[in-house]
Design an enzyme around this catalytic site. Structure first.
Site, PDB file in Angstrom:
ATOM      1  N   CYS A   1      74.814  78.618  32.742  1.00 21.89           N
ATOM      2  CA  CYS A   1      75.194  77.209  32.819  1.00 21.89           C
ATOM      3  C   CYS A   1      74.903  76.766  34.239  1.00 21.89           C
ATOM      4  O   CYS A   1      75.547  77.229  35.185  1.00 21.89           O
ATOM      5  CB  CYS A   1      76.673  77.014  32.496  1.00 21.89           C
ATOM      6  SG  CYS A   1      77.228  75.296  32.677  1.00 21.89           S
TER       7      CYS A   1
ATOM      8  N   GLU B   1      71.335  72.339  29.051  1.00 22.92           N
ATOM      9  CA  GLU B   1      70.497  73.533  28.996  1.00 22.92           C
ATOM     10  C   GLU B   1      69.065  73.081  28.727  1.00 22.92           C
ATOM     11  O   GLU B   1      68.843  71.978  28.207  1.00 22.92           O
ATOM     12  CB  GLU B   1      70.959  74.495  27.898  1.00 22.92           C
ATOM     13  CG  GLU B   1      72.330  75.103  28.120  1.00 22.92           C
ATOM     14  CD  GLU B   1      72.403  76.104  29.262  1.00 22.92           C
ATOM     15  OE1 GLU B   1      71.353  76.343  29.909  1.00 22.92           O
ATOM     16  OE2 GLU B   1      73.486  76.644  29.521  1.00 22.92           O
TER      17      GLU B   1
END
Length: 221
Positions: free
Chosen positions: A2, A103
């Site tokens: 992340c 993402e």
């Protein structure tokens, strides 16, 4: 991993939803990047408080803060195997507040960013670890976001996702007397895919210099 997320919810909403008191001032952020201050919640004298920590863990034993660039995430599966993380898993856990994360999906030579958020649009909490660092006249409080295996919706884009805690698990995660590592690790599961949304967003998110509400919008079809 992340490596980018957002938190733009109203402050009174955050205080109410996470049952905490804000210590530091917080401004809406749409494209939060590593090394920047992020809003974390810890338990202090039995009460939840929200304060800034630098994103990118700098352990107390580190000789240089630059190690934080390599420690923005920690893998849930091996937390209790690595000395740095095992001690923090026992004693220094936090919630890291967000209302979406990004993402990148690789297709050929291109990378398309996607935004992930709750289906109801509400903020949520990543599981995090934190530590103090002090050297000469410099001190720092920093943290890392724990990652886990992807759920079905995240797996379409990336092979990892941040560990998002269920609200009913916040108290267990934050409580200083909780040292059952197996139980704590059991909370770090892929969040249910049917409670989340994902959609492609502009490549403007690629640069942390771009930090405005337009980044949150789905790409027009």
């Amino acid at each position: 991993m992340c490596g980018r997320f957002s938190l733009s919810a109203e402050l009174d909403q955050l205080e109410k939803q996470f049952e905490m008191m804000l210590i530091d001032e917080v401004s809406p952020r749409y494209n939060i990047a590593p090394t920047q201050p992020i809003l974390s919640v810890v338990l202090e004298e039995g009460a939840r408080v929200g304060r800034h920590m630098r994103w990118g863990l700098v352990p107390g034993w580190a000789k240089d803060v630059k190690i934080g660039y390599k420690m923005i995430n920690a893998r849930a599966e091996t937390l209790d195997e690595k000395p740095t993380f095992k001690g923090l898993l026992k004693k220094r856990r936090c919630l890291i507040l967000a209302d979406g994360f990004y993402e990148w999906k690789k297709t050929g030579n291109e990378k398309q960013p996607y935004r992930f958020q709750m289906a109801d649009g509400k903020p949520f909490a990543f599981a995090g670890l934190w530590d103090y660092w002090s050297h000469e006249d410099q001190t720092l409080v920093s943290c890392t976001i724990i990652t886990t295996a992807p759920n079905a919706i995240a797996n379409e884009v990336h092979d990892r996702m941040p560990a998002i805690l269920r609200p009913e698990d916040y108290e267990t995660w934050l409580h200083p007397d909780m040292e059952d590592l197996a139980l704590l690790k059991s909370l770090l599961q892929p969040y249910p895919a049917d409670e989340m949304d994902a959609f492609p967003v502009s490549t403007r998110v690629n640069s942390p210099k771009n930090d405005d509400p337009s980044i949150l919008l789905p790409l027009a079809h």
